[in-house]
Scaffold this motif. Structure first.
Motif, PDB file in Angstrom:
ATOM      1  N   LEU A 176      43.871  40.100  35.584  1.00 58.74           N
ATOM      2  CA  LEU A 176      44.196  39.048  36.100  1.00 58.74           C
ATOM      3  C   LEU A 176      44.152  39.230  37.780  1.00 58.74           C
ATOM      4  O   LEU A 176      43.877  38.263  38.266  1.00 58.74           O
ATOM      5  CB  LEU A 176      45.432  38.764  35.507  1.00 58.74           C
ATOM      6  CG  LEU A 176      45.415  38.438  33.982  1.00 58.74           C
ATOM      7  CD1 LEU A 176      47.012  38.282  33.341  1.00 58.74           C
ATOM      8  CD2 LEU A 176      44.741  37.249  33.683  1.00 58.74           C
ATOM      9  N   LEU A 177      44.816  40.217  38.302  1.00 58.35           N
ATOM     10  CA  LEU A 177      44.701  40.431  39.714  1.00 58.35           C
ATOM     11  C   LEU A 177      43.709  40.801  40.481  1.00 58.35           C
ATOM     12  O   LEU A 177      43.790  41.062  41.727  1.00 58.35           O
ATOM     13  CB  LEU A 177      46.120  40.980  39.999  1.00 58.35           C
ATOM     14  CG  LEU A 177      47.511  40.809  39.490  1.00 58.35           C
ATOM     15  CD1 LEU A 177      48.361  41.741  39.870  1.00 58.35           C
ATOM     16  CD2 LEU A 177      47.821  39.333  40.251  1.00 58.35           C
ATOM     17  N   ARG A 178      42.675  41.075  39.809  1.00 56.26           N
ATOM     18  CA  ARG A 178      41.358  41.791  40.365  1.00 56.26           C
ATOM     19  C   ARG A 178      40.984  40.941  41.409  1.00 56.26           C
ATOM     20  O   ARG A 178      40.385  41.278  42.477  1.00 56.26           O
ATOM     21  CB  ARG A 178      40.372  41.965  39.225  1.00 56.26           C
ATOM     22  CG  ARG A 178      39.070  42.703  39.843  1.00 56.26           C
ATOM     23  CD  ARG A 178      38.102  42.742  38.669  1.00 56.26           C
ATOM     24  NE  ARG A 178      37.127  43.800  39.276  1.00 56.26           N
ATOM     25  CZ  ARG A 178      36.103  43.477  39.911  1.00 56.26           C
ATOM     26  NH1 ARG A 178      35.985  42.022  40.373  1.00 56.26           N
ATOM     27  NH2 ARG A 178      35.234  44.175  40.605  1.00 56.26           N
ATOM     28  N   ARG A 179      41.023  39.581  41.381  1.00 57.16           N
ATOM     29  CA  ARG A 179      40.665  38.605  42.360  1.00 57.16           C
ATOM     30  C   ARG A 179      41.229  39.086  43.857  1.00 57.16           C
ATOM     31  O   ARG A 179      40.838  38.872  45.051  1.00 57.16           O
ATOM     32  CB  ARG A 179      40.824  37.398  42.268  1.00 57.16           C
ATOM     33  CG  ARG A 179      40.378  36.202  43.099  1.00 57.16           C
ATOM     34  CD  ARG A 179      40.682  34.681  42.657  1.00 57.16           C
ATOM     35  NE  ARG A 179      40.324  33.849  43.635  1.00 57.16           N
ATOM     36  CZ  ARG A 179      40.707  32.564  43.440  1.00 57.16           C
ATOM     37  NH1 ARG A 179      41.249  31.872  42.535  1.00 57.16           N
ATOM     38  NH2 ARG A 179      40.204  31.751  44.483  1.00 57.16           N
ATOM     39  N   PHE A 180      42.405  39.468  43.863  1.00 62.48           N
ATOM     40  CA  PHE A 180      43.219  39.520  44.995  1.00 62.48           C
ATOM     41  C   PHE A 180      43.178  41.205  45.338  1.00 62.48           C
ATOM     42  O   PHE A 180      43.164  41.300  46.502  1.00 62.48           O
ATOM     43  CB  PHE A 180      44.820  39.043  44.732  1.00 62.48           C
ATOM     44  CG  PHE A 180      44.839  37.608  44.317  1.00 62.48           C
ATOM     45  CD1 PHE A 180      44.572  36.583  45.206  1.00 62.48           C
ATOM     46  CD2 PHE A 180      45.057  37.578  42.809  1.00 62.48           C
ATOM     47  CE1 PHE A 180      45.027  35.411  44.719  1.00 62.48           C
ATOM     48  CE2 PHE A 180      45.092  36.120  42.382  1.00 62.48           C
ATOM     49  CZ  PHE A 180      45.145  35.030  43.677  1.00 62.48           C
ATOM     50  N   VAL A 181      43.161  42.059  44.386  1.00 61.23           N
ATOM     51  CA  VAL A 181      43.167  43.238  44.475  1.00 61.23           C
ATOM     52  C   VAL A 181      42.095  44.137  44.748  1.00 61.23           C
ATOM     53  O   VAL A 181      41.800  45.228  45.072  1.00 61.23           O
ATOM     54  CB  VAL A 181      44.474  44.407  43.971  1.00 61.23           C
ATOM     55  CG1 VAL A 181      45.687  43.495  43.765  1.00 61.23           C
ATOM     56  CG2 VAL A 181      43.928  44.090  42.511  1.00 61.23           C
ATOM     57  N   GLY A 182      40.903  43.449  44.127  1.00 60.32           N
ATOM     58  CA  GLY A 182      39.752  44.067  43.951  1.00 60.32           C
ATOM     59  C   GLY A 182      39.068  44.551  45.287  1.00 60.32           C
ATOM     60  O   GLY A 182      38.738  45.523  45.252  1.00 60.32           O
ATOM     61  N   PRO A 183      39.214  43.684  46.183  1.00 59.61           N
ATOM     62  CA  PRO A 183      38.508  44.202  47.571  1.00 59.61           C
ATOM     63  C   PRO A 183      39.236  45.423  48.218  1.00 59.61           C
ATOM     64  O   PRO A 183      38.527  46.249  48.585  1.00 59.61           O
ATOM     65  CB  PRO A 183      38.665  42.908  48.408  1.00 59.61           C
ATOM     66  CG  PRO A 183      38.548  41.539  47.498  1.00 59.61           C
ATOM     67  CD  PRO A 183      39.501  42.331  46.247  1.00 59.61           C
ATOM     68  N   PHE A 184      40.448  45.435  48.008  1.00 57.74           N
ATOM     69  CA  PHE A 184      41.373  46.583  48.549  1.00 57.74           C
ATOM     70  C   PHE A 184      41.139  47.784  47.722  1.00 57.74           C
ATOM     71  O   PHE A 184      40.828  48.891  48.360  1.00 57.74           O
ATOM     72  CB  PHE A 184      43.045  46.446  48.302  1.00 57.74           C
ATOM     73  CG  PHE A 184      43.567  47.510  48.706  1.00 57.74           C
ATOM     74  CD1 PHE A 184      43.973  47.588  49.992  1.00 57.74           C
ATOM     75  CD2 PHE A 184      44.108  48.360  47.611  1.00 57.74           C
ATOM     76  CE1 PHE A 184      44.816  48.585  50.362  1.00 57.74           C
ATOM     77  CE2 PHE A 184      44.902  49.307  47.905  1.00 57.74           C
ATOM     78  CZ  PHE A 184      45.555  49.684  49.491  1.00 57.74           C
ATOM     79  N   VAL A 185      40.845  47.604  46.362  1.00 59.39           N
ATOM     80  CA  VAL A 185      40.522  48.760  45.406  1.00 59.39           C
ATOM     81  C   VAL A 185      39.068  49.197  45.761  1.00 59.39           C
ATOM     82  O   VAL A 185      38.820  50.500  45.700  1.00 59.39           O
ATOM     83  CB  VAL A 185      40.463  48.327  44.164  1.00 59.39           C
ATOM     84  CG1 VAL A 185      39.875  49.438  42.992  1.00 59.39           C
ATOM     85  CG2 VAL A 185      41.810  48.045  43.608  1.00 59.39           C
TER      86      VAL A 185
END
Length: 341
Positions: A176-185
């Motif tokens: 669900l939070l991939r949109r927000f944390v995906g680039p950081f990951v």
């Protein structure tokens, strides 16, 4: 014949737990930290998995279905067949660990690496490993419930709650939070890889500490360990043979057969260790021992096979090698562009 450095770290962690097991308050702290580490691990799994890529991979459904059938159907059936080896060759505890090994999902990283080395269908291996890991979050505990039941601390209502809270909820949150944390990951993939491995080492230390305190290691003899290695070698040999020739019988091309063989014959240490910690508790140390041994064995054997496959003659520009069915990748490509050689 590579020796995985991470296996050496795992063995060092087991040695540390044997010499300095966590007790009393230290055990409570280690258990709490292990719980948080498992949740973080599956949150990162969810944040890394691209939903769009997973849906695109469904185009190659026949290959992925074959890999899933090998991982969650053929492997467990062979595990059940090994029940006849108890108690002549395997103790009940080691057999429980062997049976758990057969329900663990497939690997991702090593399947991709060996498929690439052997000049197989790398995009298919990526999707097959990802699908297996995703399906395994739900299917592995369910298969453990059916096949293992309450043996060795296996499946219970409490274990079901732990699975939901420690595995499914963090994974769903990561998606669900991939949109927000995906680039950081993605940017910090290397650093977070150390977090992954460190979390697993903590899980192993906690599990083996509990096993040492309860004295369960006195139940394992060198003869039993030797028998376990023999059984696992036979299991790996059977799966490597079935995946290669079974894929040929299903008329997959060479590149797809390579992806099926490497993704369908392997088991994930990264997914299996945290799941065992949730399912088996204090008995997890014996439950994960067969998986740790099988992991190293599969790396060594598959490295040799991949190098041999790399020397196979490639299909001619006008079509596949005589006797090979056209690669399914040519009909339903997962990712466009040339594959790495």
């Amino acid at each position: 014949m590579p020796i995985d450095p991470y296996i050496l770290l795992l063995l060092g962690t087991v040695g540390l737990a044997a010499l300095l097991p966590a007790r009393g308050t230290g055990a409570d702290v280690a258990s709490a930290a292990s719980t948080v580490a498992i949740a973080l691990l599956f949150f990162l799994y969810g944040a890394r998995l691209s939903t769009r890529e997973a849906l695109d991979g469904l185009r190659h459904w026949r290959l992925h279905g074959t890999v899933l059938a090998c991982t969650f159907l053929v492997f467990p059936l062979l595990g059940l067949a090994a029940r006849g080896l108890v108690p002549a060759l395997l103790s009940h505890d080691l057999y429980t660990g062997l049976l758990f090994l057969t329900v663990v999902p497939s690997t991702v990283q090593s399947s991709i690496a060996f498929t690439s080395m052997a000049r197989g269908n790398v995009p298919a291996a990526i999707c097959a490993g990802s699908f297996s890991s995703l399906v395994g979050i739900v299917v592995t505990p369910l298969l453990a419930a059916v096949l293992i039941g309450g043996d060795g601390g296996g499946f219970s209502t409490d274990a079901l709650v732990k699975i939901v809270l420690q595995l499914l909820v963090p994974f769903a949150a990561g998606q669900l939070l991939r949109r927000f944390v995906g680039p950081f990951v993605t940017r910090h993939k290397k650093v977070l890889g150390y977090v992954d491995r460190g979390s697993i080492l903590l899980v192993v230390y906690t599990a083996f500490s509990e096993g040492m305190v309860q004295g369960i290691w006195h139940r394992v003899s060198p003869a039993r360990l030797g028998a376990l290695l023999l059984v696992e070698a036979l299991l790996l040999g059977v799966m490597l043979t079935l995946t290669w020739y079974g894929a040929k019988a299903l008329r997959f091309g060479r590149e797809d057969r390579i992806a099926i063989q490497f993704a369908g014959s392997k088991k994930s240490l990264a997914s299996g260790l945290p799941m065992a910690g949730v399912l088996f508790g204090a008995h997890a140390s014996l439950a994960v021992l067969p998986l740790m041994l099988f992991h190293q064995m599969q790396l060594m054997v598959c490295a040799v096979i991949a190098k041999r496959r790399a020397r196979d003659p490639l299909p001619s520009p006008d079509g596949p090698v005589t006797g090979e069915a056209p690669s399914e990748a040519s009909r339903a490509a997962v990712v466009t562009g040339p594959r790495p050689r």
